[in-house]
Enzyme design. Structure first.
Site, mmCIF file in Angstrom:
data_model
loop_
_atom_site.group_PDB
_atom_site.id
_atom_site.type_symbol
_atom_site.label_atom_id
_atom_site.label_comp_id
_atom_site.label_asym_id
_atom_site.label_seq_id
_atom_site.Cartn_x
_atom_site.Cartn_y
_atom_site.Cartn_z
ATOM 1 C CE LYS A 22 -1.747 1.543 4.056
ATOM 2 N NZ LYS A 22 -1.498 2.968 4.320
ATOM 3 C CG ASN A 23 2.578 2.697 3.468
ATOM 4 O OD1 ASN A 23 1.395 3.001 3.307
ATOM 5 N ND2 ASN A 23 3.116 2.538 4.659
ATOM 6 C CB CYS A 116 -4.395 10.965 11.100
ATOM 7 S SG CYS A 116 -2.852 10.163 11.437
ATOM 8 N NE ARG A 121 0.943 10.472 9.947
ATOM 9 C CZ ARG A 121 0.675 9.357 9.278
ATOM 10 N NH1 ARG A 121 -0.496 8.812 9.388
ATOM 11 N NH2 ARG A 121 1.575 8.794 8.506
ATOM 12 C CG ASP A 305 3.312 1.384 9.445
ATOM 13 O OD1 ASP A 305 3.003 2.262 10.264
ATOM 14 O OD2 ASP A 305 3.396 1.609 8.219
ATOM 15 N NE ARG A 397 -6.356 4.244 6.291
ATOM 16 C CZ ARG A 397 -5.343 4.569 7.090
ATOM 17 N NH1 ARG A 397 -5.499 4.597 8.387
ATOM 18 N NH2 ARG A 397 -4.166 4.880 6.581
HETATM 19 C C1 UD1 Z 1 4.790 6.738 6.223
HETATM 20 C C2 UD1 Z 1 3.834 5.560 6.080
HETATM 21 C C3 UD1 Z 1 3.332 5.103 7.437
HETATM 22 C C4 UD1 Z 1 4.515 4.812 8.364
HETATM 23 C C5 UD1 Z 1 5.462 5.999 8.402
HETATM 24 C C6 UD1 Z 1 6.731 5.716 9.203
HETATM 25 C C7 UD1 Z 1 2.815 5.987 3.934
HETATM 26 C C8 UD1 Z 1 1.566 6.316 3.184
HETATM 27 N N1 UD1 Z 1 2.709 5.973 5.261
HETATM 28 O O1 UD1 Z 1 4.040 7.814 6.788
HETATM 29 O O2 UD1 Z 1 2.559 3.928 7.260
HETATM 30 O O3 UD1 Z 1 4.022 4.576 9.665
HETATM 31 O O4 UD1 Z 1 5.873 6.358 7.059
HETATM 32 O O5 UD1 Z 1 7.386 4.618 8.692
HETATM 33 O O6 UD1 Z 1 3.843 5.691 3.354
HETATM 34 N N2 UD1 Z 1 7.331 14.471 10.449
HETATM 35 C C9 UD1 Z 1 7.552 15.792 10.735
HETATM 36 N N3 UD1 Z 1 7.431 16.691 9.726
HETATM 37 C C10 UD1 Z 1 7.126 16.328 8.451
HETATM 38 C C11 UD1 Z 1 6.908 14.961 8.174
HETATM 39 C C12 UD1 Z 1 7.016 14.042 9.200
HETATM 40 O O7 UD1 Z 1 7.842 16.160 11.867
HETATM 41 O O8 UD1 Z 1 7.032 17.197 7.568
HETATM 42 C C13 UD1 Z 1 7.418 13.460 11.536
HETATM 43 C C14 UD1 Z 1 6.080 12.760 11.782
HETATM 44 O O9 UD1 Z 1 5.245 13.491 12.628
HETATM 45 C C15 UD1 Z 1 6.525 11.459 12.424
HETATM 46 C C16 UD1 Z 1 7.847 11.182 11.695
HETATM 47 O O10 UD1 Z 1 8.267 12.413 11.121
HETATM 48 O O11 UD1 Z 1 6.770 11.666 13.777
HETATM 49 C C17 UD1 Z 1 7.754 10.123 10.643
HETATM 50 O O12 UD1 Z 1 6.815 10.500 9.665
HETATM 51 P P1 UD1 Z 1 6.949 10.123 8.128
HETATM 52 O O13 UD1 Z 1 8.175 9.296 7.908
HETATM 53 O O14 UD1 Z 1 6.788 11.368 7.339
HETATM 54 O O15 UD1 Z 1 5.680 9.216 7.916
HETATM 55 P P2 UD1 Z 1 4.629 9.284 6.750
HETATM 56 O O16 UD1 Z 1 5.309 9.502 5.446
HETATM 57 O O17 UD1 Z 1 3.526 10.214 7.122
#
Ligand code: UD1
Length: 420
Positions: A22-23, A116, A121, A305, A397
């Site tokens: 999915k990701n 969420c 996030r 995850d 999902r």
């Molecule tokens: C993706 C995955 C999700 C997985 C996560 C971590 C998808 C669709 N989802 O989510 O299933 O749990 O990676 O492996 O691929 N952060 C910031 N600022 C930002 C972006 C992120 O502070 O601009 C922080 C987030 O709050 C979190 C951490 O970074 O604490 C990790 O987030 P991130 O790696 O961005 O996860 P996602 O891409 O949202």
């Protein structure tokens, strides 16, 4: 609202095949906007999140066909750069369309995705990366409006290896003049899959899987046929289902390297694991061993995850385990539910201390998020008596036909669609 009704205590046995990740599919679907030629994507499971992303593609004017697990996207006909609010609110990862849409049309508009179930996030890293490439970002009244018709490659250092920010910057950088370097990039396998897809349509991205990614922008893009990598979290969930029931399961269509962090922990729990090509055979102990310490970390660390599913396993282990969640601040919502089933878990900030109990008891529990919901299903498979897992739309999902796959392995699980 649908629910699962599980009568626990059945030892799982048999074979299950893992579907596409999915990701990976979500950013790759966004990446189809980088080309004007038809793209065929294989091994896409029927998941609610994927349906929503297809909804975005249709809403911006793409033609989308579904033939079984194959998607055929014609992105030549897009008509707007606005990602409809409805989808952004329903699926947070639609923020990934920002980079792809800027690359395709030079502009994009999305509503602010907000937090969420699992945390706040923020998207600061996405936005600062896009700004470094020369995108003008106007962030007001809950909308993010981007103008980036003349992007220029840049040297971008991420404060944190965010998966989504790395993907968004790669996507936008494909339209920038010259080279973009992303340092401290996320190393998740899904980033490598996005790189492979972009290269298959004519892009030039290198370094995915390491912390430095280089994107050469403004390459001519074509069509392609592409097969998505298997879902490492779905694989991990089925392996854990085998172990928690003391069963013996063969999980097919797995990339062993991608699930090493999960396998290492399942081995610590006493499971016997044999890998052969793209299949993994697992045999669980009657009662799993405790795992002294596990911390969730960016890849190749133990994935957040899989944290909830591992916790279900540890709740029936023969001792004390510690699990630390470092990625998301609100990812212990399954804990009160596991406690309702008789688990002995104490939470202190980011740390969960799990004192294994001999048996869990069936109860009525509610899933609050995707992986937490899967964890409750696993607990229900092990528990004595009947477990009802409510709010399983969260589970839909990320797992295609979870109930029928588990049933084939011998689980006593039924899905009931409640009348509203
Ligand atoms: C993706 C995955 C999700 C997985 C996560 C971590 C998808 C669709 N989802 O989510 O299933 O749990 O990676 O492996 O691929 N952060 C910031 N600022 C930002 C972006 C992120 O502070 O601009 C922080 C987030 O709050 C979190 C951490 O970074 O604490 C990790 O987030 P991130 O790696 O961005 O996860 P996602 O891409 O949202």
């Amino acid at each position: 609202m649908a629910k699962y009704i599980i009568t626990g205590g059945k030892r799982l046995e048999g074979t299950v095949r893992v579907t596409g990740a999915k990701n990976s599919i979500l950013p790759i679907l966004a990446a189809t906007l980088l080309t004007t030629k038809e793209v065929v994507i294989n091994d896409c499971p029927g998941l609610v999140d994927i349906e929503k992303v297809l909804g975005i593609l249709r809403a911006v004017g793409c033609k989308v066909k579904q033939e079984g697990s194959t998607l055929i996207i014609d992105p030549s006909t897009i008509t707007t750069c606005i990602i409809p609010d409805k989808y952004v609110k329903e699926i947070r990862s639609s923020i990934i369309f920002l980079g792809a849409m800027i690359a395709r049309t030079g502009k994009a508009r999305v509503t602010y995705p907000g937090g969420c179930e699992i945390g706040q996030r923020p998207i600061n890293l996405h936005l600062s990366g896009l700004k470094k490439l020369g995108t003008d970002i106007n962030d007001s009244h809950g909308y993010i409006e981007c103008e980036g018709s003349n992007l220029i490659g840049a040297d971008i250092h991420l404060d944190y290896p965010s998966v989504g920010a790395t993907e968004n910057i790669i996507l936008a950088a494909t339209a920038a003049h010259g080279y973009t370097i992303i340092r401290n990039a996320a190393k998740e396998p899904e980033i490598s899959d996005l790189q492979a897809f972009i290269n298959a349509i004519g892009g030039r991205v290198s370094g995915a899987g390491t912390s430095t990614i280089v994107v050469e922008g403004r390459r001519p893009m074509y069509g392609t046929e592409y097969t998505i990598i298997p879902d490492r979290i779905v694989a991990g969930t089925y392996l854990t289902a085998g172990v928690i029931t003391g069963g013996e399961v063969l999980v097919e269509n797995v990339i062993l390297d991608h699930i090493q962090p999960i396998i290492a922990k399942l081995r610590e729990s006493g499971a016997i694991i044999k890998a052969s090509g793209t299949s993994i055979h697992i045999k669980g102990r009657e009662r799993p061993l405790p795992i002294y310490h596990t911390t969730t970390l960016p890849y190749p660390g133990f994935p957040t995850d899989m944290q909830a599913q591992l916790m279900s396993l540890l709740s029936v282990s023969s001792g004390t385990s510690v699990l630390v969640e470092t990625i998301f601040e609100n990812r212990f919502k399954h804990v009160p539910e596991l406690i309702r089933m008789g688990a002995n878990i104490r939470i202190d900030g980011k740390t969960a201390v799990i004192q294994g109990v001999e048996r869990l008891k069936g109860a009525r529990v509610s899933s609050w998020d995707l992986r937490g919901g899967a964890a409750l299903v696993l607990a229900g498979l092990r528990a004595e008596g009947q477990t009802v897992v409510e709010n399983i739309h969260h589970i839909d999902r990320g797992y295609e036909c979870l109930q029928s796959s588990l049933k084939k392995l011998g689980a006593d699980i039924d899905r009931v669609e409640d009348q509203q």
